[in-house]
Motif scaffolding. Structure first.
Motif, PDB file in Angstrom:
ATOM      1  N   SER A 188       0.444   5.814   0.811  1.00 38.44           N
ATOM      2  CA  SER A 188      -0.112   6.636   1.395  1.00 38.44           C
ATOM      3  C   SER A 188      -0.342   7.874   0.370  1.00 38.44           C
TER       4      SER A 188
ATOM      5  N   SER B 262      -8.385   0.797  -1.558  1.00 38.61           N
ATOM      6  CA  SER B 262      -7.739  -0.116  -0.637  1.00 38.61           C
ATOM      7  C   SER B 262      -8.341  -1.373  -1.230  1.00 38.61           C
TER       8      SER B 262
ATOM      9  N   PRO C 262       0.847  -1.301  -0.096  1.00 35.93           N
ATOM     10  CA  PRO C 262      -0.025  -0.096  -0.064  1.00 35.93           C
ATOM     11  C   PRO C 262       0.874   1.342   0.048  1.00 35.93           C
TER      12      PRO C 262
ATOM     13  N   ASN D  72      -4.088   4.070   3.277  1.00 35.24           N
ATOM     14  CA  ASN D  72      -3.133   3.137   2.519  1.00 35.24           C
ATOM     15  C   ASN D  72      -3.725   2.258   1.391  1.00 35.24           C
TER      16      ASN D  72
END
Length: 473
Positions: free
Chosen positions: A371, A407, A369, A420
């Motif tokens: 940010s 996500s 992931p 994330n």
């Protein structure tokens, strides 16, 4: 008028699908350990056999031999014999069944298929044959008794819907007439029953017919169900207490969960049979299953079902291979992931078309992931055709393409502005030459000023479309 037109369309489809009715009978013999066998018999019209076969769930052994959507996309014309084999294959692939024996599969006339066979299962809780017994749950209570019970859903919906139905059905009228006809078409000529020969004495039963101390039966007859439904549709007080669908006879209200069982069956109680199992098996399961497995293997060959399934599987694999080609092949190198870099674990395209334009919708997953605030920038460095021609200028935009980040395991409780994200989605549009077989493309995904992720896709075969955006046949 729009509502009436919609109902007429629904009714005509229902009349076609159910014109020959459904007749099925399941007769179970159960051992104390819940292993057992079932003599399953089903007879229905060839048209309904086709619908139910294509609409069936994928078999874990053979894959999905159709799927409802592919039924309309498939232009192959099956003969009645082939349709009979497909129907038999669907039944023989039922989950939880380990072997079959004494199978009779044939046509009755030109428009009806017939199946009868004995299915063996390790645990009755895991098998699924007809529309009734597949909805049964089997469990033990705190007294060591075994319970077989029809699963029923609780009502969900608004009081507003209840009030609206009360208005619609008040005094009968057009809406009642259409609902009556609609349900009459669906239910006519339907006869479904399930009988349980239990390995112990029946302690209690409700809405099952008790045949003797060890046998109980549950049956649904279309004509009787229609009479009960008419009573319900004409009772506006009862209708107003139902939440969403007056034909949903399997639903339970929150205040009186079994009220409608008394209308459609006989008692305001669960559809349930409870028995106390003994220690003695009703038949030698291991011996009969061993014999059935030998019989079943021979039957698949002699009946032609094995060959039919093989051809169907080859066809499915061919279609899936074509679909994979149209997703493209993601190329990864050691450099992409060197020194802990983020890279695309997977990236592929779904294709759409309108007129002569090509639309490619890409979805991919990152190695970990990032940010970000939901958006990133995609730039396409180049696109080449199968013959090496540079097609980058064929795109409507190649430099500033918005990518959406999310996500793959989204949590609705996450209210932060920065999350994330590991899932990436973006689209390309343009007009490629008609003779282009496949394209190769390379580009980058820019997350922020310090994070740029390269990607490369080769041999993305273009799906051939006609001028209306449909696949050419």
């Amino acid at each position: 008028m729009k509502k009436i037109s919609s109902y007429l369309a629904i009714l005509s489809v229902a009349a076609f699908f159910c014109s020959c009715g459904i007749n099925s009978k399941s007769t179970y013999t159960i051992n104390p350990d819940l292993s057992g066998k079932c003599v399953f018999e089903e007879k229905l019209g060839l048209d309904m056999a086709m619908i139910s076969t294509y609409y069936s769930e994928a078999s874990s052994k053979k894959g999905d031999l159709g799927g409802f959507s592919s039924m309309f996309a498939d232009t192959t014309r099956l003969t009645p014999h082939d349709m009979m084999l497909a129907f038999g294959s669907k039944i023989l692939s039922k989950p939880g069944v380990v072997a079959w024996k004494d199978i009779d599969l044939h046509m009755i006339g030109k428009d009806t298929v017939y199946f009868k066979g004995t299915a063996y299962f390790k645990n009755i809780s895991d098998e699924s044959l007809s529309s009734i017994d597949s909805s049964m749950k089997v469990y033990n209570d705190d007294k060591g008794q075994t319970i077989i019970e029809l699963k029923q859903k609780k009502d969900t919906g608004s009081s507003y819907a209840s009030k609206e139905y009360k208005k619609l059905f008040k005094g009968g009228g057009v809406y009642y007439s259409y609902m009556h006809y609609y349900m009459a078409v669906l239910l006519r000529d339907i006869n479904i029953s399930v009988t349980y020969h239990l390995p112990g004495k029946i302690v209690s039963c409700s809405n099952f017919a008790k045949i003797n101390d060890n046998t109980a039966e549950l049956s649904i007859n279309g004509k009787n169900m229609m009479a009960s439904l008419d009573t319900l549709l004409q009772n506006t007080d009862m209708i107003s207490k139902m939440y969403s669908n007056p034909s949903n006879i399997g639903s339970m209200s929150s205040t009186d969960p079994y009220k409608y069982n008394s209308l459609f069956f006989s008692e305001n109680k669960p559809i349930r049979v409870t028995y106390k199992a003994g220690d003695k098996p009703q038949f030698d399961y291991a011996k009969e299953v061993a014999e059935a497995k030998i019989y079943y293997a021979n039957f698949l060959k002699k009946s032609g079902i094995a060959a039919f399934d093989s051809l169907a599987l080859i066809k499915i694999e061919k279609v899936e291979a074509e679909k994979r080609k149209e997703h493209g092949t993601l190329v990864l190198t050691s450099e992409d992931s060197a020194n802990g870099k983020i890279y695309f674990k997977e990236l592929g395209a779904n294709q759409y078309s309108y007129s002569s334009d090509n639309y490619l919708s890409f979805t991919g997953t990152l190695s970990r992931p990032v940010s970000a605030s939901n958006y990133a920038l995609v730039s396409i460095s180049y696109i080449t055709s199968d013959n090496g021609t540079n097609l980058t200028d064929s795109l409507s935009n190649s430099s500033f393409i918005t990518a959406y980040l999310s996500s793959s395991s989204y949590n609705y409780s996450d209210t932060s502005s920065v999350s994330n994200d590991d899932k990436v989605s973006f689209s390309l549009s343009g007009h490629f030459p008609d003779d282009t077989k496949f394209i190769n493309l390379q580009g980058t995904l820019k997350i922020d000023t310090v994070t740029t992720i390269p990607f490369k896709i080769t041999k993305l075969y273009l799906s051939k479309k006609n001028g209306f955006g449909e696949e050419e046949k």
